[in-house]
Design a protein around this motif. Structure first.
Motif, PDB file in Angstrom:
ATOM      1  N   PHE A   5       0.783  -1.123  -0.022  1.00 51.12           N
ATOM      2  CA  PHE A   5      -0.006   0.067   0.141  1.00 51.12           C
ATOM      3  C   PHE A   5       0.768   1.262  -0.078  1.00 51.12           C
ATOM      4  O   PHE A   5       1.509   1.403   0.950  1.00 51.12           O
ATOM      5  N   THR A   6       1.041   2.031  -1.079  1.00 52.88           N
ATOM      6  CA  THR A   6       1.864   2.840  -1.419  1.00 52.88           C
ATOM      7  C   THR A   6       1.161   4.360  -1.610  1.00 52.88           C
ATOM      8  O   THR A   6       0.024   4.492  -1.932  1.00 52.88           O
ATOM      9  N   MET A   7       1.714   5.297  -0.943  1.00 51.54           N
ATOM     10  CA  MET A   7       1.108   6.666  -1.082  1.00 51.54           C
ATOM     11  C   MET A   7       2.218   7.486  -1.355  1.00 51.54           C
ATOM     12  O   MET A   7       3.469   7.546  -0.759  1.00 51.54           O
ATOM     13  N   GLU A   8       2.205   8.360  -2.434  1.00 52.51           N
ATOM     14  CA  GLU A   8       3.408   9.345  -2.772  1.00 52.51           C
ATOM     15  C   GLU A   8       2.977  10.553  -1.885  1.00 52.51           C
ATOM     16  O   GLU A   8       2.032  10.805  -1.513  1.00 52.51           O
ATOM     17  N   ALA A   9       4.150  11.184  -1.509  1.00 52.37           N
ATOM     18  CA  ALA A   9       3.802  12.312  -0.385  1.00 52.37           C
ATOM     19  C   ALA A   9       5.042  12.981  -0.623  1.00 52.37           C
ATOM     20  O   ALA A   9       6.087  12.966  -1.100  1.00 52.37           O
ATOM     21  N   ASN A  10       4.850  14.640  -0.470  1.00 47.98           N
ATOM     22  CA  ASN A  10       5.945  15.557  -0.674  1.00 47.98           C
ATOM     23  C   ASN A  10       6.469  15.625   0.607  1.00 47.98           C
ATOM     24  O   ASN A  10       5.631  15.747   1.699  1.00 47.98           O
ATOM     25  N   PRO A  11       7.626  16.002   0.839  1.00 43.50           N
ATOM     26  CA  PRO A  11       8.358  16.331   2.091  1.00 43.50           C
ATOM     27  C   PRO A  11       7.676  17.206   2.964  1.00 43.50           C
ATOM     28  O   PRO A  11       7.779  17.048   4.127  1.00 43.50           O
ATOM     29  N   GLU A  12       7.022  18.550   2.415  1.00 40.09           N
ATOM     30  CA  GLU A  12       6.696  19.502   3.452  1.00 40.09           C
ATOM     31  C   GLU A  12       5.429  18.989   4.027  1.00 40.09           C
ATOM     32  O   GLU A  12       5.069  19.678   5.276  1.00 40.09           O
ATOM     33  N   GLN A  13       4.689  17.642   3.753  1.00 38.17           N
ATOM     34  CA  GLN A  13       3.711  17.575   4.525  1.00 38.17           C
ATOM     35  C   GLN A  13       3.917  16.229   5.403  1.00 38.17           C
ATOM     36  O   GLN A  13       3.242  15.938   6.413  1.00 38.17           O
ATOM     37  N   LEU A  14       5.294  15.807   5.473  1.00 35.24           N
ATOM     38  CA  LEU A  14       5.519  14.562   6.410  1.00 35.24           C
ATOM     39  C   LEU A  14       6.119  15.102   7.655  1.00 35.24           C
ATOM     40  O   LEU A  14       7.162  14.807   8.093  1.00 35.24           O
ATOM     41  N   THR A  15       5.126  15.537   8.390  1.00 35.86           N
ATOM     42  CA  THR A  15       5.395  15.929   9.810  1.00 35.86           C
ATOM     43  C   THR A  15       5.470  14.569  10.709  1.00 35.86           C
ATOM     44  O   THR A  15       4.841  13.439  10.287  1.00 35.86           O
ATOM     45  N   PRO A  16       6.001  14.355  11.804  1.00 38.95           N
ATOM     46  CA  PRO A  16       5.966  13.362  12.585  1.00 38.95           C
ATOM     47  C   PRO A  16       4.397  12.863  12.717  1.00 38.95           C
ATOM     48  O   PRO A  16       4.286  11.623  12.772  1.00 38.95           O
ATOM     49  N   ASP A  17       3.676  13.470  13.287  1.00 37.30           N
ATOM     50  CA  ASP A  17       2.101  12.990  13.432  1.00 37.30           C
ATOM     51  C   ASP A  17       1.490  12.869  12.173  1.00 37.30           C
ATOM     52  O   ASP A  17       0.777  11.510  12.267  1.00 37.30           O
ATOM     53  N   TYR A  18       1.677  13.394  11.100  1.00 35.16           N
ATOM     54  CA  TYR A  18       1.092  12.932   9.742  1.00 35.16           C
ATOM     55  C   TYR A  18       1.685  11.517   9.347  1.00 35.16           C
ATOM     56  O   TYR A  18       0.987  10.633   8.856  1.00 35.16           O
ATOM     57  N   CYS A  19       2.995  11.291   9.627  1.00 34.15           N
ATOM     58  CA  CYS A  19       3.594   9.928   9.347  1.00 34.15           C
ATOM     59  C   CYS A  19       3.059   8.897  10.290  1.00 34.15           C
ATOM     60  O   CYS A  19       2.735   8.005   9.551  1.00 34.15           O
ATOM     61  N   ARG A  20       2.978   9.298  11.328  1.00 33.71           N
ATOM     62  CA  ARG A  20       2.307   8.122  12.368  1.00 33.71           C
ATOM     63  C   ARG A  20       0.849   7.914  12.065  1.00 33.71           C
ATOM     64  O   ARG A  20       0.611   6.630  11.737  1.00 33.71           O
ATOM     65  N   GLY A  21       0.302   8.978  11.627  1.00 29.42           N
ATOM     66  CA  GLY A  21      -1.426   8.686  11.193  1.00 29.42           C
ATOM     67  C   GLY A  21      -1.412   7.815   9.750  1.00 29.42           C
ATOM     68  O   GLY A  21      -2.085   6.932   9.602  1.00 29.42           O
ATOM     69  N   LEU A  22      -0.410   8.174   8.901  1.00 26.80           N
ATOM     70  CA  LEU A  22      -0.319   7.300   7.833  1.00 26.80           C
ATOM     71  C   LEU A  22      -0.189   5.768   7.937  1.00 26.80           C
ATOM     72  O   LEU A  22      -0.773   4.933   7.448  1.00 26.80           O
ATOM     73  N   ARG A  23       0.804   5.499   8.779  1.00 31.56           N
ATOM     74  CA  ARG A  23       1.062   4.399   9.202  1.00 31.56           C
ATOM     75  C   ARG A  23       0.100   3.613   9.858  1.00 31.56           C
ATOM     76  O   ARG A  23      -0.171   2.466   9.447  1.00 31.56           O
ATOM     77  N   SER A  24      -0.912   4.227  10.554  1.00 30.57           N
ATOM     78  CA  SER A  24      -2.027   3.629  11.318  1.00 30.57           C
ATOM     79  C   SER A  24      -3.046   3.175  10.385  1.00 30.57           C
ATOM     80  O   SER A  24      -3.958   2.518  10.632  1.00 30.57           O
ATOM     81  N   LEU A  25      -3.222   4.048   9.069  1.00 25.17           N
ATOM     82  CA  LEU A  25      -4.083   3.765   8.218  1.00 25.17           C
ATOM     83  C   LEU A  25      -3.799   2.557   7.444  1.00 25.17           C
ATOM     84  O   LEU A  25      -4.582   2.045   6.579  1.00 25.17           O
ATOM     85  N   GLY A  26      -2.670   1.925   7.696  1.00 20.94           N
ATOM     86  CA  GLY A  26      -2.102   0.657   6.984  1.00 20.94           C
ATOM     87  C   GLY A  26      -1.274   0.968   5.772  1.00 20.94           C
ATOM     88  O   GLY A  26      -0.950   0.147   5.112  1.00 20.94           O
ATOM     89  N   ILE A  27      -1.156   2.207   5.453  1.00 16.78           N
ATOM     90  CA  ILE A  27      -0.047   2.645   4.418  1.00 16.78           C
ATOM     91  C   ILE A  27       1.348   1.835   4.826  1.00 16.78           C
ATOM     92  O   ILE A  27       1.714   2.123   5.680  1.00 16.78           O
ATOM     93  N   ASN A  28       2.052   0.966   3.939  1.00 18.06           N
ATOM     94  CA  ASN A  28       3.050   0.466   4.348  1.00 18.06           C
ATOM     95  C   ASN A  28       4.279   0.932   3.263  1.00 18.06           C
ATOM     96  O   ASN A  28       5.562   0.384   3.640  1.00 18.06           O
ATOM     97  N   ARG A  29       4.194   1.833   2.606  1.00 13.50           N
ATOM     98  CA  ARG A  29       5.333   2.172   1.676  1.00 13.50           C
ATOM     99  C   ARG A  29       4.896   3.642   1.268  1.00 13.50           C
ATOM    100  O   ARG A  29       3.814   4.028   0.795  1.00 13.50           O
ATOM    101  N   LEU A  30       5.990   4.475   1.398  1.00 10.25           N
ATOM    102  CA  LEU A  30       5.694   5.945   1.088  1.00 10.25           C
ATOM    103  C   LEU A  30       6.903   6.069  -0.175  1.00 10.25           C
ATOM    104  O   LEU A  30       7.990   5.896  -0.046  1.00 10.25           O
ATOM    105  N   SER A  31       6.275   6.882  -1.276  1.00  9.89           N
ATOM    106  CA  SER A  31       6.932   7.384  -2.365  1.00  9.89           C
ATOM    107  C   SER A  31       7.190   8.828  -2.113  1.00  9.89           C
ATOM    108  O   SER A  31       6.207   9.633  -2.324  1.00  9.89           O
ATOM    109  N   ILE A  32       8.418   9.195  -1.776  1.00 10.11           N
ATOM    110  CA  ILE A  32       8.500  10.599  -1.314  1.00 10.11           C
ATOM    111  C   ILE A  32       9.277  11.530  -2.478  1.00 10.11           C
ATOM    112  O   ILE A  32      10.313  11.068  -3.184  1.00 10.11           O
ATOM    113  N   GLY A  33       8.407  12.511  -2.794  1.00  5.50           N
ATOM    114  CA  GLY A  33       8.795  13.231  -4.046  1.00  5.50           C
ATOM    115  C   GLY A  33      10.046  14.263  -3.726  1.00  5.50           C
ATOM    116  O   GLY A  33       9.946  15.426  -3.676  1.00  5.50           O
TER     117      GLY A  33
END
Length: 375
Positions: A89-117
């Motif tokens: 389960f991949t989500m594309e993300a930009n660095p400016e949105q990847l705060t610690p809280d947002y990253c933890r929230g994404l992981r809790s949704l089951g996203i297991n792969r990030l593609s960072i631009g």
């Protein structure tokens, strides 16, 4: 098994190189989410019961959505398609949105792969590209994602940029390979027809792309990678073995997939359909229960040509036994004859039942494949 792609068409601003469909504001987000919900319901029978193996949120910038909005989309997808069998389960993300809280929230949704631009780790190059983050912010985003237990991280880099010379490209690759990433995608700067860069070149506000620079920096890339754990598995993609993108590999293997959202494409093995590259038209179509903008049924020759085009881009190449079984001995012999007569022997090799391109051949993969097309 099948793939599921969701196109999130929103960006904070347009990057100069980008040719993907997006809008540089969030004003239409609510109407898009309503239309997407309708499409999820309309299209739930498209895959005819195939289980979803990979789920990919792309864009645009999916990380502009809130955690609550993402959770709502996933609930609808699970109801219509079932997500229990999803492995990647991949989500594309930009660095400016990847705060610690947002990253933890994404992981809790089951996203297991990030593609960072990331695109670059050098601020002058980022400014030229129109990126909104700095190199330090990109590094912080990767640290935040790793701290949130994302052990499957991918980053993108762009080469062939005249604002970066070969020495700086080497430095950037060294820095990137020291990061806790399992996957790297590297793309040559290309002036897509509907991009800002294309218009700048057309109006002589930017010099034409230097193909020799891109070729040289691709060579530097291939020279640098062997010192790392990452191995090339496609022209532009490199991964620690076992961390290759399953979703992108499904495209290259011609696995069925469904694409939802504006400009998204779907493929069921025999035909392809697509949505309009317009948020307004997409919303209208969904409001009127129109489940696609266009459709084409692929002939046997079309599928064969795609098999060559996609297969030759990968380091696994084309399976000659598959060509024999699906298209017959005559077609297999014709393919081998074309390569032996028309293609420089330094550009390809045959290993067992596989037709592979060499390192030099991969750089020319699309042209080589087209020389063997059935027309």
């Amino acid at each position: 098994m099948a793939g599921l792609y969701i196109h999130i068409p929103f960006c904070s601003s347009k990057c100069v190189y980008c040719g993907f469909y997006s809008v540089a504001n969030l004003r239409g987000k609510n109407s898009y989410l309503k239309a997407l919900a309708q499409e999820i319901e309309l299209r739930k029978g498209y895959l005819q019961g195939e289980k979803i193996q990979t789920l990919y949120l792309g864009g645009g910038t999916p990380s502009l959505l809130t955690l609550q909005e993402l959770e709502s989309i996933l609930t609808m997808l699970d109801s219509s398609f079932g997500l229990n069998s999803v492995e990647e389960f991949t989500m594309e993300a930009n660095p400016e949105q990847l705060t610690p809280d947002y990253c933890r929230g994404l992981r809790s949704l089951g996203i297991n792969r990030l593609s960072i631009g990331v695109q670059s780790l050098q601020d002058p190059v980022l400014r030229f590209m129109g990126r909104r983050h700095t190199a330090e912010e990109a590094l912080a985003a990767i640290r935040n994602a790793a701290a949130a237990s994302f052990d499957n991280l991918s980053i993108d880099l762009i080469y062939g940029v005249s604002e970066r010379d070969n020495a700086h490209w080497r430095e950037e690759l060294k820095a990137a390979l020291a990061l806790p990433i399992r996957h790297l995608s590297c793309y040559a700067l290309t002036p897509e027809e509907n991009s800002i860069l294309y218009k700048q070149i057309e109006h002589q506000r930017h010099a034409p792309i230097d193909d020799e620079l891109a070729s040289e920096q691709y060579r530097i890339l291939l020279e640098t990678l062997p010192a790392s754990e990452l191995k090339q598995y496609e022209i532009s993609n490199f991964a620690v073995p076992g961390y290759e993108s399953k979703h992108n590999s499904s495209y290259w293997n011609q696995t069925p997939y469904i694409g939802l959202g504006p400009a998204a494409h779907s493929f069921n093995g025999q035909s392809r359909q697509w949505n309009p590259a317009s948020l307004q038209q997409y919303n209208r179509n969904m409001a009127n229960d129109i489940d696609c903008e266009g459709h084409e049924t692929l002939s046997s020759d079309d599928i064969y040509n795609e098999t060559l085009l996609l297969g030759l881009r990968t380091c696994r190449g084309v399976d000659l036994q598959q060509i024999l079984v699906r298209y017959g001995e005559t077609r297999q012999k014709e393919l081998l004859d074309i390569f032996q007569r028309k293609i420089n022997p330094d550009l390809f090799q045959i290993k067992g039942n596989r037709l592979l391109l060499t390192e030099a051949g991969l750089w020319l993969a699309d042209g080589i494949a087209q020389s063997a097309f059935v027309v």
